[in-house]
Design a protein around this motif. Structure first.
Motif, PDB file in Angstrom:
ATOM      1  N   SER A  80       0.844  -1.191   0.000  1.00 35.14           N
ATOM      2  CA  SER A  80       0.000   0.000   0.000  1.00 35.14           C
ATOM      3  C   SER A  80       0.882   1.243   0.000  1.00 35.14           C
ATOM      4  CB  SER A  80      -0.929  -0.001   1.210  1.00 35.14           C
ATOM      5  OG  SER A  80      -0.177   0.105   2.398  1.00 35.14           O
ATOM      6  N   GLY A  81       0.253   2.393  -0.238  1.00 38.78           N
ATOM      7  CA  GLY A  81       1.018   3.631  -0.277  1.00 38.78           C
ATOM      8  C   GLY A  81       1.832   3.790  -1.541  1.00 38.78           C
ATOM      9  N   GLN A  82       1.430   3.077  -2.592  1.00 39.51           N
ATOM     10  CA  GLN A  82       2.123   3.151  -3.868  1.00 39.51           C
ATOM     11  C   GLN A  82       1.120   3.313  -5.000  1.00 39.51           C
ATOM     12  OE1 GLN A  82       4.160  -0.610  -3.970  1.00 39.51           O
ATOM     13  NE2 GLN A  82       5.910   0.114  -2.756  1.00 39.51           N
ATOM     14  N   ILE A  83       1.634   3.683  -6.171  1.00 34.68           N
ATOM     15  CA  ILE A  83       0.796   3.739  -7.367  1.00 34.68           C
ATOM     16  C   ILE A  83       0.549   2.306  -7.835  1.00 34.68           C
ATOM     17  CG2 ILE A  83       0.617   4.554  -9.745  1.00 34.68           C
ATOM     18  CD1 ILE A  83       2.567   6.824  -8.953  1.00 34.68           C
ATOM     19  N   GLU A  84      -0.702   1.931  -7.931  1.00 31.76           N
ATOM     20  CA  GLU A  84      -1.094   0.608  -8.423  1.00 31.76           C
ATOM     21  C   GLU A  84      -1.036   0.564  -9.953  1.00 31.76           C
ATOM     22  OE1 GLU A  84      -3.338  -3.230  -8.608  1.00 31.76           O
ATOM     23  OE2 GLU A  84      -2.142  -2.283  -7.042  1.00 31.76           O
ATOM     24  N   VAL A  85      -1.565   1.605 -10.599  1.00 29.40           N
ATOM     25  CA  VAL A  85      -1.635   1.651 -12.059  1.00 29.40           C
ATOM     26  C   VAL A  85      -1.290   3.059 -12.548  1.00 29.40           C
ATOM     27  CG1 VAL A  85      -3.148   1.471 -14.092  1.00 29.40           C
ATOM     28  CG2 VAL A  85      -3.408  -0.155 -12.198  1.00 29.40           C
ATOM     29  N   SER A  86      -0.347   3.130 -13.478  1.00 33.24           N
ATOM     30  CA  SER A  86      -0.117   4.348 -14.251  1.00 33.24           C
ATOM     31  C   SER A  86      -0.954   4.215 -15.511  1.00 33.24           C
ATOM     32  CB  SER A  86       1.366   4.500 -14.606  1.00 33.24           C
ATOM     33  OG  SER A  86       2.143   4.702 -13.447  1.00 33.24           O
ATOM     34  N   GLY A  87      -1.984   5.064 -15.650  1.00 31.84           N
ATOM     35  CA  GLY A  87      -2.978   4.887 -16.692  1.00 31.84           C
ATOM     36  C   GLY A  87      -2.766   5.795 -17.889  1.00 31.84           C
ATOM     37  N   TRP A  88      -2.972   5.242 -19.100  1.00 30.56           N
ATOM     38  CA  TRP A  88      -2.721   5.950 -20.348  1.00 30.56           C
ATOM     39  C   TRP A  88      -3.976   5.993 -21.200  1.00 30.56           C
ATOM     40  CZ3 TRP A  88       1.699   8.394 -19.997  1.00 30.56           C
ATOM     41  CH2 TRP A  88       2.609   7.926 -19.036  1.00 30.56           C
ATOM     42  N   SER A  89      -4.179   7.088 -21.874  1.00 27.46           N
ATOM     43  CA  SER A  89      -5.392   7.327 -22.626  1.00 27.46           C
ATOM     44  C   SER A  89      -5.256   6.818 -24.060  1.00 27.46           C
ATOM     45  CB  SER A  89      -5.689   8.830 -22.634  1.00 27.46           C
ATOM     46  OG  SER A  89      -6.838   9.124 -23.380  1.00 27.46           O
ATOM     47  N   VAL A  90      -6.233   6.017 -24.491  1.00 31.85           N
ATOM     48  CA  VAL A  90      -6.318   5.558 -25.877  1.00 31.85           C
ATOM     49  C   VAL A  90      -7.770   5.677 -26.328  1.00 31.85           C
ATOM     50  CG1 VAL A  90      -4.387   3.938 -25.618  1.00 31.85           C
ATOM     51  CG2 VAL A  90      -6.735   3.135 -25.237  1.00 31.85           C
ATOM     52  N   HIS A  91      -8.001   5.623 -27.626  1.00 31.13           N
ATOM     53  CA  HIS A  91      -9.374   5.636 -28.124  1.00 31.13           C
ATOM     54  C   HIS A  91     -10.046   4.324 -27.733  1.00 31.13           C
ATOM     55  CE1 HIS A  91     -12.804   5.986 -30.827  1.00 31.13           C
ATOM     56  NE2 HIS A  91     -12.502   7.268 -30.947  1.00 31.13           N
ATOM     57  N   ARG A 156      -2.199   8.523 -26.193  1.00 37.59           N
ATOM     58  CA  ARG A 156      -2.298   9.970 -26.403  1.00 37.59           C
ATOM     59  C   ARG A 156      -1.696  10.766 -25.260  1.00 37.59           C
ATOM     60  NH1 ARG A 156      -7.154  10.273 -30.193  1.00 37.59           N
ATOM     61  NH2 ARG A 156      -6.924   8.264 -31.227  1.00 37.59           N
ATOM     62  N   GLY A 157      -1.593  10.149 -24.099  1.00 42.62           N
ATOM     63  CA  GLY A 157      -1.044  10.823 -22.937  1.00 42.62           C
ATOM     64  C   GLY A 157      -1.507  10.125 -21.676  1.00 42.62           C
ATOM     65  N   ILE A 158      -1.230  10.740 -20.553  1.00 43.67           N
ATOM     66  CA  ILE A 158      -1.679  10.192 -19.270  1.00 43.67           C
ATOM     67  C   ILE A 158      -3.191  10.284 -19.193  1.00 43.67           C
ATOM     68  CG2 ILE A 158      -1.591  10.469 -16.759  1.00 43.67           C
ATOM     69  CD1 ILE A 158       1.171  11.823 -17.170  1.00 43.67           C
ATOM     70  N   TYR A 159      -3.824   9.238 -18.691  1.00 41.64           N
ATOM     71  CA  TYR A 159      -5.246   9.331 -18.358  1.00 41.64           C
ATOM     72  C   TYR A 159      -5.392   9.642 -16.874  1.00 41.64           C
ATOM     73  CZ  TYR A 159     -10.172   8.682 -17.831  1.00 41.64           C
ATOM     74  OH  TYR A 159     -11.488   8.925 -17.539  1.00 41.64           O
ATOM     75  N   GLY A 160      -4.750   8.832 -16.018  1.00 49.30           N
ATOM     76  CA  GLY A 160      -4.831   9.052 -14.584  1.00 49.30           C
ATOM     77  C   GLY A 160      -4.058   7.980 -13.847  1.00 49.30           C
ATOM     78  N   THR A 161      -4.246   7.908 -12.552  1.00 52.57           N
ATOM     79  CA  THR A 161      -3.539   6.936 -11.728  1.00 52.57           C
ATOM     80  C   THR A 161      -4.509   6.226 -10.791  1.00 52.57           C
ATOM     81  OG1 THR A 161      -3.061   8.624 -10.056  1.00 52.57           O
ATOM     82  CG2 THR A 161      -1.364   8.233 -11.729  1.00 52.57           C
ATOM     83  N   VAL A 162      -4.104   5.038 -10.386  1.00 49.67           N
ATOM     84  CA  VAL A 162      -4.797   4.301  -9.328  1.00 49.67           C
ATOM     85  C   VAL A 162      -3.808   4.139  -8.182  1.00 49.67           C
ATOM     86  CG1 VAL A 162      -6.006   2.188  -8.691  1.00 49.67           C
ATOM     87  CG2 VAL A 162      -6.172   3.050 -11.042  1.00 49.67           C
ATOM     88  N   LEU A 163      -4.189   4.558  -6.976  1.00 46.34           N
ATOM     89  CA  LEU A 163      -3.307   4.548  -5.817  1.00 46.34           C
ATOM     90  C   LEU A 163      -3.807   3.537  -4.790  1.00 46.34           C
ATOM     91  CD1 LEU A 163      -3.048   8.417  -5.298  1.00 46.34           C
ATOM     92  CD2 LEU A 163      -1.840   6.976  -6.951  1.00 46.34           C
ATOM     93  N   ARG A 164      -2.906   2.684  -4.288  1.00 46.38           N
ATOM     94  CA  ARG A 164      -3.269   1.747  -3.221  1.00 46.38           C
ATOM     95  C   ARG A 164      -3.317   2.501  -1.896  1.00 46.38           C
ATOM     96  NH1 ARG A 164       1.494  -1.175  -4.819  1.00 46.38           N
ATOM     97  NH2 ARG A 164       1.094  -2.404  -6.701  1.00 46.38           N
TER      98      ARG A 164
END
Length: 326
Positions: A80-91, A156-164
């Motif tokens: 915990s206390g870490q980024i679970e997912v670095s999310g990227w934007s696609v169509h 296309r770029g960053i979409y968002g993040t998921v944090l534990r």
């Protein structure tokens, strides 16, 4: 002040990976991102690459940076206390392509799943870093094209993040009351927040993991390190620093010179490290925009130590378009 007026969205995401060449090959070939910078870690005494990737225009909000720590032999603990997912934007229409593409490269993935009414695929890089492609048809940013990934299908770029997050309450307070973000809602164990009105580069999710022990906050193979928000300039960062400290979160750093931007950092109640990075400098200050990533560059304050810094680094082969000068 209202921090939500200063925070434009996400600026970049930074993780610690395994081998440098392994990382270059995965990010440029499997993820299909443009390599835009070869430099080194500015903190500490060890010589470690700092590699930057982005979309075709090397835009703020599309940047992914990695520290390869395999050669240094530094590892840590996931938790915990870490980024679970670095999310990227696609169509959204490209998700079927991404499923086949990841399978072709033998990258374990979740297949297409849905959360908050949005379709996505989660997967991991060779070092175990959590990644995801999120379908979003509103994102008009310019994806980089490779011989395997078309511009229409590309990131296309960053979409968002998921944090534990072991406890939601204090992190919810931090995001809403301190930073001024809004909560969209909850889907199972996931809580979604929007920067401004949400959308690409403006989404954060908290994944509630009450029984997961705390993970490492250090550098180390397979460990996310931080997520950065985009601000305009040093003046805004100075005001944000004072504002955050006024809530009692007094471990906000002084402004640090990262050559391509200036930053402050602070540890959040979840344990995840947040950075606020300025958008007023950019990546073309030390090489032309059409030549980004072609050579190992050091900041001016490291140039007198170039031989010492470069010698321990493993040799790398950049993507073919950089080798050919295109």
């Amino acid at each position: 002040m209202n921090p939500n007026e200063y925070i434009q969205g996400l600026h970049h995401l930074t993780v610690s990976v395994g081998g440098a060449q392994e990382d270059i090959d995965f990010v440029t070939q499997v993820m299909g991102m443009r390599m835009i910078k070869q430099t080194v870690l500015f903190d500490g005494a060890a010589s470690i690459y700092h590699l930057y990737y982005a979309n075709a225009d090397a835009e703020v909000g599309s940047v992914y940076t990695t520290f390869p720590f395999k050669k240094a032999g530094v590892y840590g603990k996931k938790g915990s206390g870490q980024i679970e997912v670095s999310g990227w934007s696609v169509h959204s229409d490209s998700l079927e392509f991404w499923k086949k593409h990841l399978d072709k490269h033998q990258v374990k993935n979740t297949g297409i799943v849905e959360r908050f009414g949005q379709k996505m695929i989660h997967f991991e890089d060779p070092s175990g870093i959590g990644l995801g492609v999120f379908g979003d048809d509103s994102d008009t940013r310019n994806a980089w094209q490779t011989d395997q990934i078309s511009k229409d299908n590309g990131i296309r770029g960053i979409y968002g993040t998921v944090l534990r997050c072991r406890e939601i309450e204090m992190m919810d307070f931090y995001l809403r009351e301190v930073l001024g973000f809004s909560k969209l809602g909850q889907d199972g164990d996931y809580h979604r927040y929007h920067i401004k009105n949400g959308g690409p580069s403006r989404v954060i999710e908290l994944l509630h993991v009450p029984d997961l022990p705390q993970g490492s906050w250090t550098f180390g193979v397979g460990l996310p390190h931080h997520m950065a928000f985009a601000t305009a300039n040093d003046q805004q960062n100075a005001e944000l620093k004072a504002y955050i400290e006024g809530f009692g979160f007094t471990d906000v750093t002084e402004i640090k010179d990262r050559n391509y931007f200036h930053s402050i950092y602070t540890r959040t109640p979840s344990g995840v490290l947040f950075e606020f990075a300025t958008s007023d400098i950019g990546f073309a200050i030390d090489e032309p925009e059409d030549q980004l990533g072609h050579q190992l560059l050091l900041p001016p304050f490291f140039e007198d130590r170039r031989a010492e810094i470069v010698k321990p680094l493993e040799p790398i082969t950049p993507p073919s378009y950089l080798q050919n000068g295109n």
